[in-house]
Design an enzyme around this catalytic site. Structure first.
Site, PDB file in Angstrom:
ATOM      1  N   CYS A 158       0.839  -1.422   0.140  1.00 52.02           N
ATOM      2  CA  CYS A 158      -0.079   0.043  -0.154  1.00 52.02           C
ATOM      3  C   CYS A 158       1.209   1.635   0.346  1.00 52.02           C
ATOM      4  O   CYS A 158       1.191   1.688   0.797  1.00 52.02           O
ATOM      5  CB  CYS A 158      -1.036   0.122   1.455  1.00 52.02           C
ATOM      6  SG  CYS A 158      -1.588   1.710   1.790  1.00 52.02           S
ATOM      7  N   CYS A 161      -0.454   3.880   2.301  1.00 52.23           N
ATOM      8  CA  CYS A 161       0.030   4.424   3.494  1.00 52.23           C
ATOM      9  C   CYS A 161       0.984   3.672   4.158  1.00 52.23           C
ATOM     10  O   CYS A 161       1.813   4.843   4.973  1.00 52.23           O
ATOM     11  CB  CYS A 161      -0.402   2.271   4.535  1.00 52.23           C
ATOM     12  SG  CYS A 161      -2.021   1.744   3.476  1.00 52.23           S
ATOM     13  N   ASP A 162       2.465   4.287   3.574  1.00 53.44           N
ATOM     14  CA  ASP A 162       3.677   3.454   3.747  1.00 53.44           C
ATOM     15  C   ASP A 162       4.938   4.556   2.521  1.00 53.44           C
ATOM     16  O   ASP A 162       6.206   5.103   3.494  1.00 53.44           O
ATOM     17  CB  ASP A 162       3.520   2.207   3.594  1.00 53.44           C
ATOM     18  CG  ASP A 162       3.493   1.448   3.989  1.00 53.44           C
ATOM     19  OD1 ASP A 162       2.924   1.736   5.243  1.00 53.44           O
ATOM     20  OD2 ASP A 162       3.160  -0.061   3.710  1.00 53.44           O
TER      21      ASP A 162
END
Ligand SMILES: Cc1cc2nc3c(=O)[nH]c(=O)nc-3n(C[C@H](O)[C@H](O)[C@H](O)COP(=O)(O)OP(=O)(O)OC[C@H]3O[C@@H](n4cnc5c(N)ncnc54)[C@H](O)[C@@H]3O)c2cc1C
Length: 336
Positions: A158, A161-162
């Site tokens: 993701c 997200c990261d």
């Protein structure tokens, strides 16, 4: 009894005063499930949606969605999904959090006409006349040494997200489809350099994405190549890559490995109740009907050509409408 159960209105199929039988239960709160929720709740069907994580599904994993109609400048994935949830709840959809572990048809030897289905979440059982399966899919893994061990320590599925963890660092993206290319482009906002590792000699992604990726100076490519190993002690340090044509191996040093190599359907909990294809995708007809009467499927968990938000929503609407007709027929409602 949960808050949801005490709030929900029992319907006229109720055999036992203590027992609530929903008109419909939707499994999964991504675009397909939430759209089905909007349609069923608006049709005044008592509907419960069960979600194991956060409503929004995979669409909340992407920064911007540019191809959902109505938003000429695009819309952030989480924002679009929050609006869908609000819209469904506003029409009366109930949402319960938990993982569906089993779906079964109630066996009542005395009542052959019994059409009740049962949905299990952990130790609880919910009864319903119709079920909509909208459990979507999740990222496929590469299945190479180092992937599981370094997950969350450089290995990610993701970008939204990261990505901020990889500011000014070198990363690799594995895959060549729309998702891989969109996410690689997004990652260049943070990373110093992005290498796309793709097993073919050309991309599968939409042309407009290809134009953007080839014009981006931070992106380079390892064509005809597969990752064979992810290396690192505490964190990712490099990947081993093999060229499929020459069999040559090389090591690419990097801090992050973002994997976008397709999906696996979330259909294990169905345990042979419904007909699936060889990969586990649910087979339906054009009206989203599965092999079991009163059970419908929509979105990424279905066998189909295009897995996108817009198709998930369209199928959610169709599944809800087909389910509504079935429920009305069972209850003897007629509009003639
Ligand atoms: C990184 C990324 C970028 C993307 N970009 C785009 C884009 O730009 N445009 C576009 O149109 N599409 C995009 N997509 C694809 C799009 O997100 C999906 O096609 C869409 O979300 C599918 O919707 P769905 O409702 O069928 O399934 P999902 O979104 O997968 O939702 C399924 C839901 O069911 C829940 N669930 C699963 N199993 C259970 C269970 N047993 N019990 C309870 N709940 C369960 C899951 O937690 C999830 O919330 C992207 C996908 C990814 C991963």
């Amino acid at each position: 009894m949960s808050e949801v159960l005490t709030q929900a209105k029992p319907n006229d199929k109720e055999r036992n005063k203590e027992e609530i039988i929903y008109d419909a239960i939707i499994i999964g709160g991504g675009p397909a499930g939430l759209t089905a929720g909007i349609y069923l709740s608006r049709a005044r069907m008592s509907t419960l949606l069960i979600e194991k994580a956060l409503p929004g599904g995979q669409a909340i994993l992407t920064e911007i969605i540019e191809n959902y109609p109505g938003f000429p400048l695009g819309i952030a994935g989480p924002e679009l999904m929050q609006k869908m949830e609000e819209q469904a709840v506003q029409f009366g959809l109930k949402i319960e959090y938990g993982e569906t572990t089993e779906v079964k048809i109630k066996e009542d030897k005395e009542d052959k006409e019994d059409k009740v289905k049962i949905v299990k979440i952990n130790n609880k059982e919910y009864k319903t006349l119709a079920i909509i399966l909208a459990s979507g899919a999740e990222a496929s893994k590469l299945g190479v040494p180092g992937e599981e061990e370094l997950r969350g320590r450089g290995v990610s599925y993701c970008a939204t997200c990261d990505a901020p963890f990889f500011k000014d660092q070198k990363i690799v993206v594995v895959g060549g489809g729309d998702t891989a290319i969109e996410e690689a482009l997004y990652l260049t906002k943070f990373a110093q350099e992005v290498t796309i590792i793709h097993r073919r000699d050309r991309l599968r992604a939409t042309k407009i994405l290809q134009e953007r990726v080839f014009a981006n100076k931070k992106i380079n490519f390892a064509w005809d190549s597969v990752v064979t190993k992810i290396l690192g002690k505490e964190k990712v340090e490099s990947v081993l890559v093999q060229n499929k044509k020459t069999y040559e191996e090389k090591e690419i040093s990097c801090h992050g490995v973002f994997v976008f190599v397709g999906n696996i359907p979330n259909s294990k909990f169905l345990n042979k109740l419904i007909k699936l294809d060889e990969k586990g995708y649910i087979l339906t007809d054009d009206n989203m009907m599965t092999s079991q009467e009163g059970i419908y499927a929509c979105g990424d968990v279905r066998k189909k050509l295009l897995r996108q938000v817009v198709t998930a929503c369209g199928e959610g609407a169709t599944a809800a409408f087909t389910a509504q007709k079935y429920i009305e027929e069972l209850k003897g409602v007629s509009y003639k």
